[in-house]
Design a protein around this motif. Structure first.
Motif, PDB file in Angstrom:
ATOM      1  N   SER A  62       0.842  -1.197   0.000  1.00 57.45           N
ATOM      2  CA  SER A  62       0.000   0.000   0.000  1.00 57.45           C
ATOM      3  C   SER A  62       0.877   1.247   0.000  1.00 57.45           C
ATOM      4  O   SER A  62       1.947   1.275   0.599  1.00 57.45           O
ATOM      5  N   TYR A  63       0.411   2.281  -0.668  1.00 55.42           N
ATOM      6  CA  TYR A  63       1.133   3.549  -0.644  1.00 55.42           C
ATOM      7  C   TYR A  63       0.191   4.689  -1.017  1.00 55.42           C
ATOM      8  O   TYR A  63      -0.846   4.511  -1.638  1.00 55.42           O
ATOM      9  N   HIS A  64       0.555   5.875  -0.564  1.00 52.45           N
ATOM     10  CA  HIS A  64      -0.153   7.104  -0.916  1.00 52.45           C
ATOM     11  C   HIS A  64       0.857   8.240  -0.788  1.00 52.45           C
ATOM     12  O   HIS A  64       1.290   8.578   0.305  1.00 52.45           O
ATOM     13  N   PHE A 121       7.964  16.554  -1.765  1.00 50.30           N
ATOM     14  CA  PHE A 121       7.521  15.158  -1.768  1.00 50.30           C
ATOM     15  C   PHE A 121       6.825  14.886  -0.445  1.00 50.30           C
ATOM     16  O   PHE A 121       7.341  15.258   0.612  1.00 50.30           O
ATOM     17  N   GLU A 122       5.670  14.214  -0.496  1.00 49.14           N
ATOM     18  CA  GLU A 122       4.966  13.912   0.752  1.00 49.14           C
ATOM     19  C   GLU A 122       4.453  12.474   0.739  1.00 49.14           C
ATOM     20  O   GLU A 122       3.778  12.052  -0.193  1.00 49.14           O
ATOM     21  N   ASN A 123       4.800  11.718   1.787  1.00 51.03           N
ATOM     22  CA  ASN A 123       4.270  10.377   2.008  1.00 51.03           C
ATOM     23  C   ASN A 123       3.078  10.529   2.944  1.00 51.03           C
ATOM     24  O   ASN A 123       3.241  10.791   4.130  1.00 51.03           O
ATOM     25  N   HIS A 124       1.864  10.349   2.423  1.00 55.00           N
ATOM     26  CA  HIS A 124       0.664  10.615   3.202  1.00 55.00           C
ATOM     27  C   HIS A 124       0.386   9.528   4.236  1.00 55.00           C
ATOM     28  O   HIS A 124      -0.394   9.758   5.163  1.00 55.00           O
ATOM     29  N   PHE A 125       1.001   8.350   4.100  1.00 54.73           N
ATOM     30  CA  PHE A 125       0.842   7.302   5.112  1.00 54.73           C
ATOM     31  C   PHE A 125       1.692   7.582   6.345  1.00 54.73           C
ATOM     32  O   PHE A 125       1.271   7.325   7.475  1.00 54.73           O
ATOM     33  N   THR A 126       2.901   8.099   6.146  1.00 58.28           N
ATOM     34  CA  THR A 126       3.824   8.324   7.261  1.00 58.28           C
ATOM     35  C   THR A 126       3.945   9.789   7.645  1.00 58.28           C
ATOM     36  O   THR A 126       4.646  10.125   8.606  1.00 58.28           O
ATOM     37  N   ASN A 127       3.263  10.659   6.895  1.00 59.35           N
ATOM     38  CA  ASN A 127       3.352  12.104   7.107  1.00 59.35           C
ATOM     39  C   ASN A 127       4.786  12.616   6.937  1.00 59.35           C
ATOM     40  O   ASN A 127       5.179  13.622   7.541  1.00 59.35           O
ATOM     41  N   GLU A 128       5.562  11.918   6.136  1.00 55.78           N
ATOM     42  CA  GLU A 128       6.929  12.338   5.849  1.00 55.78           C
ATOM     43  C   GLU A 128       6.915  13.337   4.695  1.00 55.78           C
ATOM     44  O   GLU A 128       6.322  13.091   3.654  1.00 55.78           O
ATOM     45  N   THR A 129       7.560  14.470   4.897  1.00 55.06           N
ATOM     46  CA  THR A 129       7.621  15.513   3.881  1.00 55.06           C
ATOM     47  C   THR A 129       9.068  15.876   3.600  1.00 55.06           C
ATOM     48  O   THR A 129       9.858  16.075   4.530  1.00 55.06           O
TER      49      THR A 129
END
Length: 231
Positions: A54-56, A68-76
């Motif tokens: 899974s990814y978003h 760049f933003e990883n919406h699952f981990t809230n990493e920006t």
């Protein structure tokens, strides 16, 4: 084209992104005589939850800064240099929300003669599918090793899952990729028979040195439900 490139890179192995200096994020860009243009995008899987695969994530320009933003981990990550993909304050930070660079690594299981055998197994409710591929290790000019992406399919076997084999197949739930170590003196026999016996635990353990460590089955207790035990 993007899917084909990712598939090729994944066949080379998860370490190939770093070894070849290629980002695991593939963006669509256009260029003509007036300039260069890259569109911001958002990607999300259509599977529930945050399970494996899974990814978003998204990338876009915010206030003149590529983000760049990883919406699952809230990493920006704010991109500082689009030509080197260095991020602000951490030039070696890798953005890989699809986990391509941490996936299956075929070069971890190189048999003799630089041969690599890859088993792809899918276990459903009533069916088991096993596909076995053959490829070779390939040395890059810098001395590092990747797998040749030109896989040769040796077999694609689908059979019903007998009741007696349910437990021995549970440690590979759903889907898995495995590197098979086949010694040189058994490679010819393995390639000649795997299309018939890929689901025969006894036969596979006789040809694949790491078979029991992959599937954790006690071979003294497993009966060869898929084939004759004496084969």
């Amino acid at each position: 084209m993007r899917a084909a490139l990712k598939s090729t890179m994944n066949r080379c192995g998860s370490s190939s992104y770093q070894k070849l200096g290629i980002s695991p994020i593939f963006a669509i860009a256009g260029m003509n005589e007036t300039g260069f243009r890259m569109e911001g995008e958002e990607f999300i899987t259509h599977t529930p939850g945050h399970g494996q695969g899974s990814y978003h994530y998204s990338f876009e320009k915010v206030n003149g800064q590529v983000v760049f933003e990883n919406h699952f981990t809230n990493e920006t990550i704010e991109l500082e240099d689009v030509s080197t993909f260095s991020s602000v304050g951490q030039s070696t930070h890798e953005f890989d929300p699809e986990n391509h660079s941490t996936g299956f690594e075929p070069t971890a299981c190189v048999s003799g003669n630089d041969t690599i055998y890859v088993l792809v197994e899918s276990v459903g409710t009533n069916l088991v599918q096993r596909i076995v591929y053959k490829t070779r290790s390939f040395k890059l000019p810098n001395g590092t090793i990747i797998a040749d992406p030109r896989y040769i399919r040796l077999c694609d076997l689908v059979q019903g899952k007998p009741t007696g084999e349910v437990d021995s197949l549970h440690f590979a739930p759903g889907y898995g990729e495995y590197g098979l170590l086949v010694p040189p003196d058994k490679q010819a026999s393995f390639e000649a028979g795997v299309a018939s016996y890929a689901l025969d635990h006894i036969w596979m353990s006789q040809h694949v040195h790491n078979y029991e460590s992959i599937f954790s089955c006690n071979m003294s207790e497993v009966t060869s439900t898929f084939g004759n035990k004496d084969k």
